[in-house]
Design a protein around this motif. Structure first.
Motif, PDB file in Angstrom:
ATOM      1  N   LEU A  32      31.080  46.168  39.729  1.00  0.00           N
ATOM      2  CA  LEU A  32      30.859  47.572  40.037  1.00  0.00           C
ATOM      3  C   LEU A  32      31.669  48.484  39.133  1.00  0.00           C
ATOM      4  N   ALA A  33      32.853  48.044  38.777  1.00  0.00           N
ATOM      5  CA  ALA A  33      33.741  48.795  37.892  1.00  0.00           C
ATOM      6  C   ALA A  33      34.753  47.795  37.363  1.00  0.00           C
ATOM      7  N   GLU A  34      35.679  48.273  36.567  1.00  0.00           N
ATOM      8  CA  GLU A  34      36.709  47.389  36.031  1.00  0.00           C
ATOM      9  C   GLU A  34      37.474  46.733  37.190  1.00  0.00           C
ATOM     10  N   GLN A  35      37.454  45.391  37.214  1.00  0.00           N
ATOM     11  CA  GLN A  35      38.142  44.615  38.248  1.00  0.00           C
ATOM     12  C   GLN A  35      37.672  44.967  39.666  1.00  0.00           C
ATOM     13  N   HIS A  36      36.418  45.363  39.813  1.00  0.00           N
ATOM     14  CA  HIS A  36      35.865  45.676  41.124  1.00  0.00           C
ATOM     15  C   HIS A  36      34.447  45.108  41.190  1.00  0.00           C
ATOM     16  N   TYR A  37      34.194  44.252  42.172  1.00  0.00           N
ATOM     17  CA  TYR A  37      32.949  43.497  42.227  1.00  0.00           C
ATOM     18  C   TYR A  37      32.322  43.597  43.620  1.00  0.00           C
ATOM     19  N   LEU A  38      31.042  43.252  43.689  1.00  0.00           N
ATOM     20  CA  LEU A  38      30.316  43.298  44.954  1.00  0.00           C
ATOM     21  C   LEU A  38      31.020  42.475  46.021  1.00  0.00           C
ATOM     22  N   PHE A  39      31.472  41.260  45.670  1.00  0.00           N
ATOM     23  CA  PHE A  39      32.072  40.397  46.676  1.00  0.00           C
ATOM     24  C   PHE A  39      33.370  40.979  47.234  1.00  0.00           C
ATOM     25  N   ASP A  40      33.989  41.927  46.520  1.00  0.00           N
ATOM     26  CA  ASP A  40      35.173  42.606  47.056  1.00  0.00           C
ATOM     27  C   ASP A  40      34.824  43.423  48.293  1.00  0.00           C
TER      28      ASP A  40
ATOM     29  N   ILE B  63      35.391  31.477  47.201  1.00  0.00           N
ATOM     30  CA  ILE B  63      35.761  31.123  48.569  1.00  0.00           C
ATOM     31  C   ILE B  63      37.240  31.424  48.803  1.00  0.00           C
ATOM     32  N   PHE B  64      38.083  31.116  47.806  1.00  0.00           N
ATOM     33  CA  PHE B  64      39.502  31.447  47.923  1.00  0.00           C
ATOM     34  C   PHE B  64      39.697  32.954  48.095  1.00  0.00           C
ATOM     35  N   GLN B  65      38.839  33.743  47.437  1.00  0.00           N
ATOM     36  CA  GLN B  65      38.947  35.196  47.592  1.00  0.00           C
ATOM     37  C   GLN B  65      38.735  35.594  49.047  1.00  0.00           C
ATOM     38  N   GLN B  66      37.768  34.966  49.697  1.00  0.00           N
ATOM     39  CA  GLN B  66      37.475  35.310  51.083  1.00  0.00           C
ATOM     40  C   GLN B  66      38.658  34.993  52.002  1.00  0.00           C
ATOM     41  N   VAL B  67      39.388  33.915  51.713  1.00  0.00           N
ATOM     42  CA  VAL B  67      40.501  33.527  52.588  1.00  0.00           C
ATOM     43  C   VAL B  67      41.838  34.048  52.087  1.00  0.00           C
ATOM     44  N   GLY B  68      41.833  34.797  50.972  1.00  0.00           N
ATOM     45  CA  GLY B  68      43.014  35.544  50.578  1.00  0.00           C
ATOM     46  C   GLY B  68      43.967  34.882  49.619  1.00  0.00           C
ATOM     47  N   VAL B  69      43.533  33.851  48.874  1.00  0.00           N
ATOM     48  CA  VAL B  69      44.473  33.197  47.952  1.00  0.00           C
ATOM     49  C   VAL B  69      44.000  33.203  46.508  1.00  0.00           C
ATOM     50  N   SER B  70      42.887  33.838  46.200  1.00  0.00           N
ATOM     51  CA  SER B  70      42.371  33.785  44.832  1.00  0.00           C
ATOM     52  C   SER B  70      43.304  34.480  43.848  1.00  0.00           C
ATOM     53  N   GLY B  71      43.995  35.514  44.298  1.00  0.00           N
ATOM     54  CA  GLY B  71      44.882  36.246  43.398  1.00  0.00           C
ATOM     55  C   GLY B  71      46.013  35.383  42.875  1.00  0.00           C
ATOM     56  N   VAL B  72      46.698  34.676  43.771  1.00  0.00           N
ATOM     57  CA  VAL B  72      47.821  33.843  43.329  1.00  0.00           C
ATOM     58  C   VAL B  72      47.335  32.632  42.550  1.00  0.00           C
ATOM     59  N   VAL B  73      46.164  32.095  42.913  1.00  0.00           N
ATOM     60  CA  VAL B  73      45.621  30.965  42.161  1.00  0.00           C
ATOM     61  C   VAL B  73      45.246  31.399  40.744  1.00  0.00           C
ATOM     62  N   SER B  74      44.638  32.577  40.604  1.00  0.00           N
ATOM     63  CA  SER B  74      44.289  33.087  39.278  1.00  0.00           C
ATOM     64  C   SER B  74      45.540  33.361  38.446  1.00  0.00           C
ATOM     65  N   GLU B  75      46.563  33.886  39.093  1.00  0.00           N
ATOM     66  CA  GLU B  75      47.788  34.229  38.385  1.00  0.00           C
ATOM     67  C   GLU B  75      48.480  32.989  37.831  1.00  0.00           C
ATOM     68  N   GLN B  76      48.475  31.904  38.594  1.00  0.00           N
ATOM     69  CA  GLN B  76      49.150  30.682  38.173  1.00  0.00           C
ATOM     70  C   GLN B  76      48.265  29.767  37.340  1.00  0.00           C
ATOM     71  N   GLY B  77      46.961  29.787  37.614  1.00  0.00           N
ATOM     72  CA  GLY B  77      46.061  28.796  37.040  1.00  0.00           C
ATOM     73  C   GLY B  77      45.715  29.058  35.581  1.00  0.00           C
TER      74      GLY B  77
END
Length: 570
Positions: free
Chosen positions: A451-459, A82-96
């Protein structure tokens, strides 16, 4: 006059900032399609969800800074999606801090090890630890960058009047009181919801007597990022202690209180010091050196409103339900509320939905809360037995677990998961759901295929309904395409994805073509022959699937998914 705290909260690790309060002026337009009361993680996530569908919102935060203390710290894979959809999953993954194991100890022996399942197609870890202040900060920054969101700090709702076509909020500020008109109001104002009180609504369910202290301390411990649960430790007999690692050498210690101890007594510095030292000593830490960042007391509660829509006010998160934290259900359930509500409210506001679409939010999420309450109640009664009988049963399990393997799964804490809307009124009627031998059934989330390295359907998923067509042809069915185009002309967002079973580079009439390399999609989605189709809602939950699809069957499926009944036409 409302006077929020303007001194920044103190923290050992988080740099609090105080945002300027919004005060009314004659030039401000005080009408909004959606007014969201509460600028915490639920309110901000919902505002970002609505913006994805082009809906403007005004977010009212009673305070002028993000939350004090770490509060919610464990976010599930579904929340990360859900965070990915609203644009914050990257920073959360980086810090978490990602993790998947949980350990239960009794009398110095590990008696159960929980292992969350992982799959090569998982983009996110089963759980990610990050303090709530960081998450809120990232959501605030995303909201500030979104022109469809107006964030008003230091604005407290003190009254509401509902009408047929909207509601009027009375809002108090450090400057003056003003009226804000809205077509819809979303109550995301937390466990002590002021809107819930103003409307005289009562939560239903159970409150448990077991109370816990939350203590966040800074200390370096050579322990993995795993959940630690200690039952009946010598320093806290008959009670439970939980521990989690957080970023920045911060450790969360939750320990249960004796029934006769008050919160004031528990939070006294001497009491906190004695108990934290005792817990660290149990871990073998000699002469521990630590600093306290934040502490609080909470009780386990399992409560929900009977309905989440009250005329023009819609409830989400802790304003709608209070769930035990065991199994990380609190905030994570709230994020699923947002994901369910955002697209439904947007389509309703745009006049694209049938009468049943918005109503289905309450139906689906109340049922989800009740199922969570039933599940969480089992964990809560094990963690904090509410009666002598439950304690006797729990103690018997503890004792037997030292020597008997068969009782150890009773320690499992039933982790929060993506809800399955199997009986949703939005699911297709008389489709081929039961004929599939595999894949996500109606109501379940789509599978996020890598789908590929670091590339998924939900992207690749747009804020739209998703029609996923498995084909070996160069073009999609003409009648089905005509149904999609007719709804698109009305404004209904639909994304057509072709899964090319013969490796075609581009299937005609599809917005996106993905090659079914090595039968990857076919296997995971239980598709054995070309022609199969999945229909998924904008929140990625399947709402229809067919082994062979024609235009007429799709028309009925889309009509159902838009909330239309027999007399209500798309």
């Amino acid at each position: 006059m409302h006077q929020p705290q303007i001194a920044p909260h103190q923290s050992l690790y988080f740099p609090y900032q105080v945002y300027p309060a919004f005060v009314p002026s004659p030039s401000i337009v005080n009408r909004s399609p959606v007014a969201i009361v509460g600028a915490g993680p639920i309110g901000l996530t919902l505002a970002l969800e609505l913006a994805r569908y082009g809906i403007r919102s005004t977010v009212l935060g009673a305070q002028q800074q993000v939350c004090e203390g770490s509060r919610a710290i464990v976010f599930t894979r579904r929340s990360m999606e859900i965070f990915q959809q609203v644009g914050v999953s990257g920073v959360v993954s980086e810090q978490g801090l990602p993790w998947r194991f949980g350990n239960s100890y009794y009398r110095g022996q590990r008696v159960f090890r929980m292992e969350a399942p992982v799959d090569e197609h998982d983009r996110f870890a089963p759980m990610t630890n990050l303090q709530q202040q960081y998450l809120e900060q990232h959501l605030v920054e995303a909201a500030q960058a979104q022109p469809l969101i107006e964030l008003r700090w230091g604005n407290k709702v003190i009254d509401i009047e509902q009408g047929v076509d909207g509601a009027v909020l009375q809002v108090d500020t450090p400057g003056d009181t003003y009226s804000l008109e809205a077509d819809w109001v979303v109550a995301a104002d937390g466990a002590r919801s002021g809107l819930r009180s103003l409307l005289g609504l009562k939560l239903e369910g159970a409150s448990y007597e077991g109370r816990f202290v939350i203590a966040d301390i800074r200390i370096k411990l050579d322990l993995p990022t795993e959940r630690l649960a200690f039952f009946d430790p010598a320093w806290n007999p008959g009670n439970t202690v939980l521990m989690h690692r957080e970023p920045g050498d911060i450790w969360r210690i939750d320990y249960q209180l004796p029934v006769d101890e008050t919160p004031e007594q528990a939070l006294h510095p001497d009491s906190l010091c004695e108990r934290i030292d005792a817990q660290l000593a149990m871990l073998g830490v000699v002469n521990p050196v630590w600093e306290l960042d934040w502490s609080s007391v909470y009780s386990a509660r399992a409560l929900t409103l009977a309905e989440y829509i009250n005329d023009r006010v819609i409830f989400a998160g802790d304003a709608a339900h209070l769930l035990p934290i065991f199994g990380v259900r609190g905030a994570n359930t709230g994020f699923q509320d947002c994901h369910d509500l955002g697209w439904k409210l947007a389509l309703h506001i745009k006049g694209l939905a049938g009468a049943g679409l918005l109503a289905s939010y309450s139906d689906e999420r109340v049922k989800a809360a009740r199922e969570i309450i039933e599940e969480a109640g089992k964990s809560t009664r094990f963690m904090a037995p509410p009666s002598r009988g439950y304690r006797l049963l729990r103690d018997a399990v503890l004792s037997l677990s030292l020597t008997r393997e068969f009782v150890r799964p009773l320690y499992h804490w039933r982790t929060s998961r993506a809800h399955d809307y199997a009986d949703s009124q939005l699911n297709a009627v008389n489709d081929d759901n039961q004929l599939f031998t595999g894949g996500p059934r109606n109501g379940a989330p789509l599978l996020n295929v890598r789908l590929a390295e670091q590339h998924y359907l939900f992207d690749e998923l747009a804020p739209a309904y998703h029609l996923i067509c498995f084909t070996d042809a160069a073009a999609l069915d003409v009648e089905a395409v005509a149904q999609v185009q007719a709804l698109r002309r009305q404004g209904v967002p639909i994304q057509v994805i072709a899964i090319a079973m013969n490796g075609t580079s581009q299937v005609q009439h599809a917005d996106l073509t993905l090659a079914d390399c090595d039968n990857l999609f076919s296997t995971r989605y239980g598709v054995q022959h070309p022609g199969a189709v999945y229909l998924a809602r904008p929140d990625q939950h399947v709402c229809g699937r067919w082994l062979q699809l024609d235009g007429e069957r799709l028309r009925h499926g889309l009509k159902q998914a838009l909330g239309h009944n027999g007399s209500d036409h798309p």
